[in-house]
Motif scaffolding. Structure first.
Motif, PDB file in Angstrom:
ATOM      1  N   LEU A   1      -2.735  16.698 -10.258  1.00  0.00           N
ATOM      2  CA  LEU A   1      -2.139  18.028 -10.141  1.00  0.00           C
ATOM      3  C   LEU A   1      -2.999  19.005  -9.338  1.00  0.00           C
ATOM      4  O   LEU A   1      -2.543  20.074  -8.961  1.00  0.00           O
ATOM      5  CB  LEU A   1      -1.881  18.627 -11.532  1.00  0.00           C
TER       6      LEU A   1
ATOM      7  N   ILE B   1      -4.287  13.001 -14.943  1.00  0.00           N
ATOM      8  CA  ILE B   1      -3.226  13.983 -14.673  1.00  0.00           C
ATOM      9  C   ILE B   1      -3.816  15.195 -13.953  1.00  0.00           C
ATOM     10  O   ILE B   1      -3.236  15.703 -12.984  1.00  0.00           O
ATOM     11  CB  ILE B   1      -2.516  14.370 -15.987  1.00  0.00           C
TER      12      ILE B   1
ATOM     13  N   ARG C   1      -4.689  28.578 -22.178  1.00  0.00           N
ATOM     14  CA  ARG C   1      -3.949  28.003 -21.037  1.00  0.00           C
ATOM     15  C   ARG C   1      -2.774  28.895 -20.629  1.00  0.00           C
ATOM     16  O   ARG C   1      -2.470  29.045 -19.447  1.00  0.00           O
ATOM     17  CB  ARG C   1      -3.487  26.579 -21.353  1.00  0.00           C
ATOM     18  N   ASN C   2      -2.128  29.510 -21.641  1.00  0.00           N
ATOM     19  CA  ASN C   2      -1.020  30.437 -21.349  1.00  0.00           C
ATOM     20  C   ASN C   2      -1.507  31.645 -20.567  1.00  0.00           C
ATOM     21  O   ASN C   2      -0.872  32.076 -19.602  1.00  0.00           O
ATOM     22  CB  ASN C   2      -0.380  30.920 -22.659  1.00  0.00           C
TER      23      ASN C   2
ATOM     24  N   ASP D   1      -5.357  23.111 -19.930  1.00  0.00           N
ATOM     25  CA  ASP D   1      -5.142  22.449 -21.220  1.00  0.00           C
ATOM     26  C   ASP D   1      -5.978  21.169 -21.316  1.00  0.00           C
ATOM     27  O   ASP D   1      -6.750  20.958 -22.263  1.00  0.00           O
ATOM     28  CB  ASP D   1      -3.643  22.124 -21.328  1.00  0.00           C
ATOM     29  N   GLU D   2      -5.839  20.319 -20.296  1.00  0.00           N
ATOM     30  CA  GLU D   2      -6.484  19.006 -20.347  1.00  0.00           C
ATOM     31  C   GLU D   2      -8.007  19.114 -20.298  1.00  0.00           C
ATOM     32  O   GLU D   2      -8.700  18.436 -21.058  1.00  0.00           O
ATOM     33  CB  GLU D   2      -5.985  18.118 -19.197  1.00  0.00           C
TER      34      GLU D   2
ATOM     35  N   ALA E   1      -2.339  30.692 -16.940  1.00  0.00           N
ATOM     36  CA  ALA E   1      -1.118  30.413 -16.166  1.00  0.00           C
ATOM     37  C   ALA E   1      -0.387  31.710 -15.835  1.00  0.00           C
ATOM     38  O   ALA E   1       0.109  31.896 -14.721  1.00  0.00           O
ATOM     39  CB  ALA E   1      -0.210  29.472 -16.956  1.00  0.00           C
TER      40      ALA E   1
ATOM     41  N   GLU F   1      -1.490  25.487 -15.979  1.00  0.00           N
ATOM     42  CA  GLU F   1      -1.504  25.457 -17.451  1.00  0.00           C
ATOM     43  C   GLU F   1      -1.934  24.072 -17.942  1.00  0.00           C
ATOM     44  O   GLU F   1      -2.763  23.951 -18.855  1.00  0.00           O
ATOM     45  CB  GLU F   1      -0.113  25.816 -17.993  1.00  0.00           C
ATOM     46  N   THR F   2      -1.383  23.032 -17.311  1.00  0.00           N
ATOM     47  CA  THR F   2      -1.730  21.664 -17.712  1.00  0.00           C
ATOM     48  C   THR F   2      -3.194  21.350 -17.406  1.00  0.00           C
ATOM     49  O   THR F   2      -3.895  20.752 -18.230  1.00  0.00           O
ATOM     50  CB  THR F   2      -0.821  20.657 -16.975  1.00  0.00           C
TER      51      THR F   2
ATOM     52  N   CYS G   1       2.130  27.326 -11.641  1.00  0.00           N
ATOM     53  CA  CYS G   1       1.576  27.893 -12.875  1.00  0.00           C
ATOM     54  C   CYS G   1       1.635  26.879 -14.024  1.00  0.00           C
ATOM     55  O   CYS G   1       0.724  26.814 -14.853  1.00  0.00           O
ATOM     56  CB  CYS G   1       2.301  29.178 -13.243  1.00  0.00           C
ATOM     57  N   TYR G   2       2.719  26.101 -14.081  1.00  0.00           N
ATOM     58  CA  TYR G   2       2.764  25.032 -15.084  1.00  0.00           C
ATOM     59  C   TYR G   2       1.658  24.014 -14.816  1.00  0.00           C
ATOM     60  O   TYR G   2       1.024  23.494 -15.743  1.00  0.00           O
ATOM     61  CB  TYR G   2       4.129  24.332 -15.060  1.00  0.00           C
ATOM     62  N   GLN G   3       1.427  23.733 -13.540  1.00  0.00           N
ATOM     63  CA  GLN G   3       0.366  22.782 -13.203  1.00  0.00           C
ATOM     64  C   GLN G   3      -1.003  23.338 -13.613  1.00  0.00           C
ATOM     65  O   GLN G   3      -1.839  22.618 -14.161  1.00  0.00           O
ATOM     66  CB  GLN G   3       0.404  22.478 -11.701  1.00  0.00           C
TER      67      GLN G   3
ATOM     68  N   GLY H   1      -5.896  12.410 -19.699  1.00  0.00           N
ATOM     69  CA  GLY H   1      -5.703  13.767 -19.202  1.00  0.00           C
ATOM     70  C   GLY H   1      -6.370  14.016 -17.861  1.00  0.00           C
ATOM     71  O   GLY H   1      -5.832  14.723 -17.009  1.00  0.00           O
TER      72      GLY H   1
END
Lengths: 151, 124
Positions: free
Chosen positions: A121, A117, A19-20, A44-45, A23, A40-41, A36-38, A114
């Motif tokens: 996003l 979310i 995920r990192n 991740d999910e 992003a 990443e999430t 980018c945080y979105q 998840g």
């Protein structure tokens, strides 16, 4: 258009690195830090879901495809299937959250929201379930400069 | 953006023994949430019967996913059932966004500082 394809073992410990990386790639291609945080999430999910619900063999593998266009990203995660997972049930359960807080209280303390979310996003969430596994495809558009999406 | 691991610091407020303050530093995700739970739960056992107040300081939390949120919601529900109080302090924008888009914002108490959270507990 640039495509990245990754194959990785169905191991939750690998997901933070994946995920990192994605992003950071989005940041390189002009997505804002918030986007980018979105991203990443989202990664991740959907990767966690694929590992937890879509892999029955100990050596199962997840496939992640990542398409970078000038104004959007397309992320596709495919698992091997095998465990019982009905995304529609999850989605319906998650929809309860949007309306009535008190009814959602017990649900929220449990895991498994998840996908809700991810839906909030992203710009598009498509889930297809077949005999060969589940494919989750997400599109995340780049917001024009100076415009911030608000809920 | 490179996030890995979580550290958890737990203390009792100097001004009020009924207030436990948990500071989370790092990443609260699928890997770290169960580990955080293992550390936090025993510290809360003492005041379980009395409710009390749990403040989670999120100011140093760089990332949180749905499993991290589920942990926060578990403590929220736990405190509510025991007539206690659960408060979150200073989440970063990316953490707050997860709380907002999930709908949990309707249930959680969020404060800008630890001091504000403590004052709100005293006014209860």
């Amino acid at each position: 258009m640039r495509n990245i394809r990754l194959y990785f073992p169905a191991d939750l410990k690998i997901v933070p690195g994946i995920r990192n990386m994605i992003a950071r790639t989005a940041l390189t291609f002009g997505f804002s830090e918030r986007e980018c945080y979105q991203v990443e999430t989202i990664v991740d999910e959907i990767c966690n879901n694929a590992i937890e619900h879509g892999c029955s063999r100990p050596d199962a593998e997840i496939t992640l495809e990542y398409k970078i266009e000038p104004d959007y990203l397309e992320i596709t995660v495919k698992d091997e299937g095998g465990k019982e997972f009905n995304p529609e049930t999850v989605r319906q359960r998650n929809e309860l959250l949007a309306g009535n807080g008190s009814k959602s209280l017990e649900f929220l303390e449990k895991r498994g929201h998840g996908l809700f979310i991810v839906k909030r996003l992203s710009n598009s969430l498509d889930i297809s379930v077949g005999q060969e596994g589940t494919i989750v495809r997400v599109i995340k558009k780049k917001e024009p400069e100076g415009i911030t999406k608000t809920e | 953006m490179i996030n890995a691991g979580l550290s958890v610091e737990i203390r009792t407020a100097e001004s009020d023994a009924a207030i436990k303050i948990v500071t989370l530093v790092g990443v609260l995700d699928t890997i770290s949430a169960p580990k955080a739970e293992e550390v936090i739960d025993p510290a809360l056992e003492q005041d379980e019967q009395n409710g009390g107040c749990l403040i989670i300081d999120c100011s140093k939390l760089a990332y949180m996913n749905s499993d991290g949120l589920a942990l926060l919601m578990r403590y929220h529900v736990q405190k509510r059932r025991r007539n206690g109080s659960f408060k979150i302090v200073a989440p970063a924008a990316c953490v707050k966004e997860i709380i907002e888009v999930s709908g949990a914002i309707k249930m959680l108490e969020i404060y800008k500082s630890e001091q504000e959270a403590v004052i709100s507990w005293r006014r209860k």
